[in-house]
Motif scaffolding. Structure first.
Motif, short mmCIF file in Angstrom:
data_model
loop_
_atom_site.label_atom_id
_atom_site.label_comp_id
_atom_site.label_asym_id
_atom_site.label_seq_id
_atom_site.Cartn_x
_atom_site.Cartn_y
_atom_site.Cartn_z
N ARG A 58 -9.83 -10.67 -3.70
CA ARG A 58 -9.18 -9.40 -3.35
C ARG A 58 -8.95 -8.54 -4.60
O ARG A 58 -9.04 -7.32 -4.55
CB ARG A 58 -7.86 -9.67 -2.63
CG ARG A 58 -8.02 -9.91 -1.13
CD ARG A 58 -6.73 -10.30 -0.47
NE ARG A 58 -6.45 -11.72 -0.65
CZ ARG A 58 -5.46 -12.37 -0.07
NH1 ARG A 58 -4.64 -11.73 0.75
NH2 ARG A 58 -5.28 -13.66 -0.28
N THR A 384 -6.45 -11.51 16.81
CA THR A 384 -5.31 -11.53 15.90
C THR A 384 -5.75 -11.95 14.49
O THR A 384 -5.30 -11.37 13.49
CB THR A 384 -4.24 -12.51 16.41
OG1 THR A 384 -3.85 -12.13 17.73
CG2 THR A 384 -3.03 -12.51 15.50
N PHE A 387 -7.59 -9.07 12.80
CA PHE A 387 -6.61 -8.04 12.40
C PHE A 387 -5.84 -8.47 11.16
O PHE A 387 -5.62 -7.67 10.25
CB PHE A 387 -5.65 -7.78 13.56
CG PHE A 387 -4.57 -6.78 13.24
CD1 PHE A 387 -4.86 -5.42 13.24
CD2 PHE A 387 -3.28 -7.19 12.92
CE1 PHE A 387 -3.87 -4.49 12.94
CE2 PHE A 387 -2.30 -6.28 12.61
CZ PHE A 387 -2.59 -4.92 12.62
N TRP A 388 -5.44 -9.75 11.10
CA TRP A 388 -4.71 -10.25 9.92
C TRP A 388 -5.59 -10.20 8.67
O TRP A 388 -5.14 -9.82 7.60
CB TRP A 388 -4.23 -11.68 10.20
CG TRP A 388 -3.39 -12.27 9.11
CD1 TRP A 388 -3.81 -12.94 8.00
CD2 TRP A 388 -1.96 -12.23 9.01
NE1 TRP A 388 -2.76 -13.34 7.21
CE2 TRP A 388 -1.61 -12.92 7.82
CE3 TRP A 388 -0.96 -11.71 9.82
CZ2 TRP A 388 -0.27 -13.08 7.42
CZ3 TRP A 388 0.37 -11.87 9.42
CH2 TRP A 388 0.69 -12.55 8.24
N GLU A 390 -8.24 -8.23 8.02
CA GLU A 390 -8.43 -6.85 7.59
C GLU A 390 -7.14 -6.29 6.98
O GLU A 390 -7.18 -5.55 5.99
CB GLU A 390 -8.87 -5.99 8.77
CG GLU A 390 -10.24 -6.34 9.32
CD GLU A 390 -11.36 -6.00 8.34
OE1 GLU A 390 -11.13 -5.17 7.44
OE2 GLU A 390 -12.45 -6.58 8.47
N SER A 391 -6.01 -6.65 7.57
CA SER A 391 -4.73 -6.17 7.03
C SER A 391 -4.47 -6.75 5.65
O SER A 391 -3.89 -6.08 4.78
CB SER A 391 -3.59 -6.56 7.98
OG SER A 391 -3.74 -5.95 9.23
N SER A 392 -4.89 -8.01 5.41
CA SER A 392 -4.67 -8.62 4.10
C SER A 392 -5.42 -7.87 3.01
O SER A 392 -4.94 -7.77 1.87
CB SER A 392 -5.12 -10.09 4.13
OG SER A 392 -6.53 -10.20 4.18
N LEU A 394 -6.30 -4.55 3.27
CA LEU A 394 -5.72 -3.21 3.21
C LEU A 394 -4.42 -3.19 2.43
O LEU A 394 -4.25 -2.37 1.51
CB LEU A 394 -5.50 -2.69 4.63
CG LEU A 394 -4.84 -1.31 4.75
CD1 LEU A 394 -5.75 -0.24 4.19
CD2 LEU A 394 -4.48 -1.01 6.21
N VAL A 395 -3.47 -4.07 2.77
CA VAL A 395 -2.16 -4.01 2.12
C VAL A 395 -2.25 -4.44 0.67
O VAL A 395 -1.44 -4.00 -0.17
CB VAL A 395 -1.13 -4.87 2.88
CG1 VAL A 395 -0.93 -4.36 4.29
CG2 VAL A 395 -1.50 -6.34 2.90
N LEU A 403 -0.97 -11.13 1.89
CA LEU A 403 -0.88 -11.78 3.21
C LEU A 403 -1.70 -13.06 3.11
O LEU A 403 -2.91 -13.00 2.94
CB LEU A 403 -1.44 -10.88 4.31
CG LEU A 403 -0.71 -9.56 4.60
CD1 LEU A 403 -1.34 -8.88 5.80
CD2 LEU A 403 0.76 -9.80 4.84
#
Length: 440
Positions: A58, A384, A387-388, A390-392, A394-395, A403
């Motif tokens: 990341r 789910t 989504f988790w 992709e969110s990891s 993004l954030v 995340l």
């Protein structure tokens, strides 16, 4: 006697279940136990070996607002000629520092050790000393060592106030110190990097215990000088943070650290600084400016910046493996100081929020499997998970918030397993047993 029809785990149970709430409650209870187990694995560090490579990946991605530091600059010693072997005479540093003074850098940091006592290196110490005194601030490097040394430590060696258990803080018995002939009362920091195996660099130590005193790393000392912090007024809370304060007590930075006094470095693949030049070119640029010739690198842009001087040449033995590729010692420390100056810290999701999300997802996923059947529940858990994931990304790119991924995968697989177990659990035999048991 007619046999009861068997219940297929691939179909919803509510239509044929005489008491569906009991089965949902069973699924919820099992998923809660699995969620707690997953959280224990996450918070105990048992999954760090899987999480760290994913965090490196990341970090290798560009942030959504990448930028090079306009507060720092690098003068790179990127070539060691065969007729000019390392280490160099202090005359070389005197000439470059003299060229920089006219352009008013906020401070200059020498990343290499300048402790050679051979006459070949000390013959120009008087000249170097005069130039150091003329500069705004010059920060020198030391190296702390585990064995006790015969050379006494400086009499004016201070200590940063510290609170908490210091047993995990790296402790040393001696240090190589810059010579008093030129360093005088200039600030000094330890340039030890304490890499992981294979020269893997993720966290950088900001404090060390030398004898009985807590001393700063070169990064922390350079940061304090740039921000105008007073280390004697600052405070360390082990396992929590270093609070950099001015002499009047005003808080400047809160730097998160672990129990070993290390900070996780936020590496960026973009150039570290917006101004960088080769050591050999500084004198050329200065001469060009003095003769009104457009310079290859404008030294006037160094005004109010902190200038680091260090080796980046290919002959340097220590090339650290980082999330953004191999970096030299000075480049690693620049990335660390940039993390502090920009307050660009890598932060985990707060434990209470993570626990609430994990338990909610676990209970909802297991209950969905009982109510909807395994196929529909599996589809929901896959959605789910995507989504988790992709969110990891993004954030982290937006806010540097982690995340966790391995523990989430563990949660999802466990949720599906306990939901499947609850859906096939024979509750009828338990009811029969309860009816046949003698009453008191």
């Amino acid at each position: 006697m007619d046999e009861l029809p068997s219940r297929s785990p691939t179909t919803p149970l509510l239509a044929s279940e005489p008491n569906p709430k009991r089965r949902v409650a069973l699924a919820a209870g099992l998923s809660l136990l699995w969620g707690i187990f997953t959280l224990l694995a996450q918070f105990s560090g048992a999954l760090d070996a899987f999480e760290q490579p994913l965090l490196d990946w990341r970090q290798s991605l560009n942030a959504y607002a990448p930028h090079s530091s306009d507060q720092l600059a690098l003068i790179a010693i990127d070539n060691i000629p065969s007729d000019r072997p390392w280490p160099w005479s202090r005359l070389d540093y005197s000439l470059v520092l003299r060229s920089l003074i006219d352009y008013a850098p906020q401070s200059v940091v020498f990343e290499m050790n300048l402790n050679d006592r051979d006459t070949e290196y000390t013959s120009f110490d008087d000249t170097f000393s005069h130039i150091v005194q003329r500069a705004n601030t010059v920060v020198f490097a030391s190296t702390v060592m585990t064995r006790a040394g015969k050379t006494p430590l400086p009499n004016n060696l201070g200590s940063i106030p510290i609170h908490g258990d210091v047993r995990s803080i790296p402790q040393f018995g001696s240090a190589t110190w810059p010579l008093d002939t030129f360093a005088g009362s200039s600030p000094v920091g330890a340039n030890n990097l304490e890499a992981e195996s294979g020269l893997r660099m993720r966290r950088l130590p900001l404090i060390f215990i030398l004898d009985t005193k807590v001393i700063p790393s070169l990064v922390l000392q350079a940061t304090a000088q740039f921000l105008g912090a007073d280390l004697a007024t600052s405070e360390i809370q082990v396992g929590r943070a270093i609070f950099l304060r001015k002499k009047d007590g005003r808080l400047l930075r809160t730097i998160p650290i672990d129990n070993e006094g290390r900070m996780t470095v936020r590496f960026h693949p973009a150039p570290i600084t917006s101004w960088q030049a080769s050591f050999d070119n500084v004198l050329v640029y200065d001469d060009q400016i003095q003769h009104n010739i457009p310079p290859g690198g404008d030294l006037r842009l160094l005004s109010h910046r902190q200038v680091w001087i260090g080796r980046t040449d290919s002959l340097q033995r220590e090339r650290f493996t980082t999330a953004v590729g191999p970096l030299s010692r000075v480049e690693v420390q620049l990335q660390a100081e940039r993390t502090i100056l920009d307050q660009d810290y890598v932060r985990p999701l707060p434990p209470m929020i993570l626990a609430a999300l994990y338990l909610l997802i676990g209970v909802a996923g297991a209950a969905a499997q009982v109510r909807l059947g395994p196929l529909h529940a599996a589809a929901l858990l896959i959605i789910t998970s995507v989504f988790w994931f992709e969110s990891s990304i993004l954030v982290f790119r937006l806010y540097n918030v982690i995340l966790p991924l391995p523990s989430f995968a563990m949660l999802i697989f466990g949720t599906f397993a306990v939901g499947l177990l609850a859906s096939v659990w024979d509750l009828d035999s338990e009811n029969d047993s309860a009816r046949l048991s003698p009453k008191a």
